[in-house]
Motif scaffolding. Structure first.
Motif, PDB file in Angstrom:
ATOM      1  N   UNK A 107      37.546  66.189   2.619  1.00 39.67           N
ATOM      2  CA  UNK A 107      37.756  65.646   1.284  1.00 39.67           C
ATOM      3  C   UNK A 107      36.803  64.476   1.080  1.00 39.67           C
ATOM      4  N   UNK A 108      35.998  64.518   0.005  1.00 34.86           N
ATOM      5  CA  UNK A 108      35.032  63.453  -0.297  1.00 34.86           C
ATOM      6  C   UNK A 108      34.210  63.126   0.953  1.00 34.86           C
ATOM      7  N   UNK A 109      33.623  64.166   1.535  1.00 31.71           N
ATOM      8  CA  UNK A 109      32.964  64.042   2.837  1.00 31.71           C
ATOM      9  C   UNK A 109      31.456  63.836   2.754  1.00 31.71           C
ATOM     10  N   UNK A 110      30.862  63.866   1.560  1.00 35.92           N
ATOM     11  CA  UNK A 110      29.397  63.822   1.430  1.00 35.92           C
ATOM     12  C   UNK A 110      28.792  62.577   2.076  1.00 35.92           C
ATOM     13  N   UNK A 111      29.341  61.398   1.788  1.00 34.64           N
ATOM     14  CA  UNK A 111      28.788  60.160   2.366  1.00 34.64           C
ATOM     15  C   UNK A 111      28.974  60.148   3.881  1.00 34.64           C
ATOM     16  N   UNK A 112      30.149  60.587   4.354  1.00 35.61           N
ATOM     17  CA  UNK A 112      30.378  60.648   5.797  1.00 35.61           C
ATOM     18  C   UNK A 112      29.429  61.636   6.459  1.00 35.61           C
ATOM     19  N   UNK A 113      29.155  62.759   5.776  1.00 32.61           N
ATOM     20  CA  UNK A 113      28.255  63.765   6.344  1.00 32.61           C
ATOM     21  C   UNK A 113      26.856  63.190   6.548  1.00 32.61           C
ATOM     22  N   UNK A 114      26.380  62.386   5.597  1.00 34.38           N
ATOM     23  CA  UNK A 114      25.054  61.766   5.746  1.00 34.38           C
ATOM     24  C   UNK A 114      25.044  60.793   6.922  1.00 34.38           C
ATOM     25  N   UNK A 115      26.088  59.975   7.033  1.00 37.49           N
ATOM     26  CA  UNK A 115      26.158  59.026   8.156  1.00 37.49           C
ATOM     27  C   UNK A 115      26.313  59.766   9.477  1.00 37.49           C
ATOM     28  N   UNK A 116      27.098  60.853   9.471  1.00 34.65           N
ATOM     29  CA  UNK A 116      27.285  61.627  10.691  1.00 34.65           C
ATOM     30  C   UNK A 116      25.982  62.286  11.124  1.00 34.65           C
ATOM     31  N   UNK A 117      25.185  62.772  10.174  1.00 38.62           N
ATOM     32  CA  UNK A 117      23.878  63.357  10.505  1.00 38.62           C
ATOM     33  C   UNK A 117      22.986  62.311  11.169  1.00 38.62           C
ATOM     34  N   UNK A 118      23.009  61.076  10.649  1.00 39.43           N
ATOM     35  CA  UNK A 118      22.215  60.008  11.261  1.00 39.43           C
ATOM     36  C   UNK A 118      22.734  59.695  12.666  1.00 39.43           C
ATOM     37  N   UNK A 119      24.058  59.692  12.852  1.00 41.35           N
ATOM     38  CA  UNK A 119      24.634  59.446  14.173  1.00 41.35           C
ATOM     39  C   UNK A 119      24.198  60.537  15.149  1.00 41.35           C
ATOM     40  N   UNK A 120      24.187  61.784  14.686  1.00 40.34           N
ATOM     41  CA  UNK A 120      23.771  62.888  15.547  1.00 40.34           C
ATOM     42  C   UNK A 120      22.316  62.740  15.973  1.00 40.34           C
ATOM     43  N   UNK A 121      21.452  62.285  15.051  1.00 43.87           N
ATOM     44  CA  UNK A 121      20.040  62.055  15.419  1.00 43.87           C
ATOM     45  C   UNK A 121      19.949  60.952  16.477  1.00 43.87           C
ATOM     46  N   UNK A 122      20.725  59.877  16.310  1.00 46.42           N
ATOM     47  CA  UNK A 122      20.726  58.786  17.300  1.00 46.42           C
ATOM     48  C   UNK A 122      21.252  59.275  18.643  1.00 46.42           C
ATOM     49  N   UNK A 123      22.338  60.062  18.614  1.00 47.21           N
ATOM     50  CA  UNK A 123      22.916  60.571  19.857  1.00 47.21           C
ATOM     51  C   UNK A 123      21.944  61.506  20.563  1.00 47.21           C
ATOM     52  N   UNK A 124      21.224  62.320  19.786  1.00 47.77           N
ATOM     53  CA  UNK A 124      20.241  63.232  20.368  1.00 47.77           C
ATOM     54  C   UNK A 124      19.118  62.441  21.043  1.00 47.77           C
ATOM     55  N   UNK A 125      18.654  61.387  20.374  1.00 54.67           N
ATOM     56  CA  UNK A 125      17.600  60.551  20.956  1.00 54.67           C
ATOM     57  C   UNK A 125      18.101  59.859  22.217  1.00 54.67           C
ATOM     58  N   UNK A 126      19.328  59.356  22.190  1.00 55.16           N
ATOM     59  CA  UNK A 126      19.888  58.687  23.366  1.00 55.16           C
ATOM     60  C   UNK A 126      20.071  59.677  24.512  1.00 55.16           C
ATOM     61  N   UNK A 127      20.484  60.909  24.200  1.00 60.09           N
ATOM     62  CA  UNK A 127      20.633  61.938  25.224  1.00 60.09           C
ATOM     63  C   UNK A 127      19.304  62.274  25.855  1.00 60.09           C
ATOM     64  N   UNK A 128      18.252  62.325  25.051  1.00 60.90           N
ATOM     65  CA  UNK A 128      16.913  62.589  25.575  1.00 60.90           C
ATOM     66  C   UNK A 128      16.437  61.477  26.477  1.00 60.90           C
ATOM     67  N   UNK A 129      16.759  60.225  26.100  1.00 60.79           N
ATOM     68  CA  UNK A 129      16.387  59.084  26.946  1.00 60.79           C
ATOM     69  C   UNK A 129      17.141  59.135  28.264  1.00 60.79           C
ATOM     70  N   UNK A 130      18.437  59.501  28.219  1.00 61.69           N
ATOM     71  CA  UNK A 130      19.232  59.585  29.448  1.00 61.69           C
ATOM     72  C   UNK A 130      18.694  60.687  30.355  1.00 61.69           C
ATOM     73  N   UNK A 131      18.296  61.814  29.759  1.00 65.70           N
ATOM     74  CA  UNK A 131      17.759  62.922  30.541  1.00 65.70           C
ATOM     75  C   UNK A 131      16.443  62.517  31.186  1.00 65.70           C
ATOM     76  N   UNK A 132      15.591  61.824  30.429  1.00 64.00           N
ATOM     77  CA  UNK A 132      14.310  61.380  30.976  1.00 64.00           C
ATOM     78  C   UNK A 132      14.511  60.394  32.126  1.00 64.00           C
ATOM     79  N   UNK A 133      15.599  59.625  32.053  1.00 66.19           N
ATOM     80  CA  UNK A 133      15.892  58.651  33.105  1.00 66.19           C
ATOM     81  C   UNK A 133      16.677  59.278  34.250  1.00 66.19           C
TER      82      UNK A 133
END
Length: 146
Positions: A107-133
């Motif tokens: 319900x009224x999820x559009x703004x949350x979806x945009x923030x969640x997409x940004x969180x997923x990009x950050x989590x993906x980048x952090x996961x890549x850094x952890x894998x590289x380390x």
């Protein structure tokens, strides 16, 4: 005459804070046609999306004759949390970007979806850094975003 109504079974509520919880959630989602989704955000310092940090993601499904709600902790930090957050991010990407069931509804999820997409990009980048380390992150590439 009157008929006695039996109460509906209480929903099953699962706190998801580790890889085992993500596996349990994935199994419940696999059999669902729809999943209700909501997010909660906390005020953040030094990061986050627009000053907000993802605190929890709540997913709700029907299972059999009952219901289940999964409350996913997104505030975990540190090396031990990297694998869990990577698995959670992978599951959320699959849920939100795949045309296959279950269909996410909110319900009224559009703004949350945009923030969640940004969180997923950050989590993906952090996961890549952890894998590289040598942390063994499981980040996957995201196909397309809307």
């Amino acid at each position: 005459g009157s008929r006695a109504c039996s109460p509906a079974p209480a929903p099953r509520v699962v706190w998801v804070g580790d890889a085992e919880g993500v596996r349990e959630m994935r199994a419940a989602l696999a059999g669902a046609a729809r999943v209700g989704i909501d997010t909660e955000w906390a005020e953040g310092e030094g990061g986050g999306v627009g000053g907000a940090v993802l605190a929890t993601v709540q997913l709700a499904v029907t299972e059999g004759s009952g219901e289940a709600a999964f409350v996913c902790d997104a505030l975990q930090r540190g090396p031990a949390a990297a694998q869990y957050l990577s698995a959670l991010g992978s599951e959320l990407r699959s849920l939100l970007l795949s045309p296959a069931p279950p269909l996410p509804v909110g319900f009224a999820f559009a703004a949350d979806a945009q923030k969640l997409a940004a969180w997923l990009r950050e989590a993906e980048a952090a996961g890549g850094e952890a894998e590289a380390a040598g942390g063994g992150g499981e980040a996957e590439a995201v196909g397309g975003e809307e």
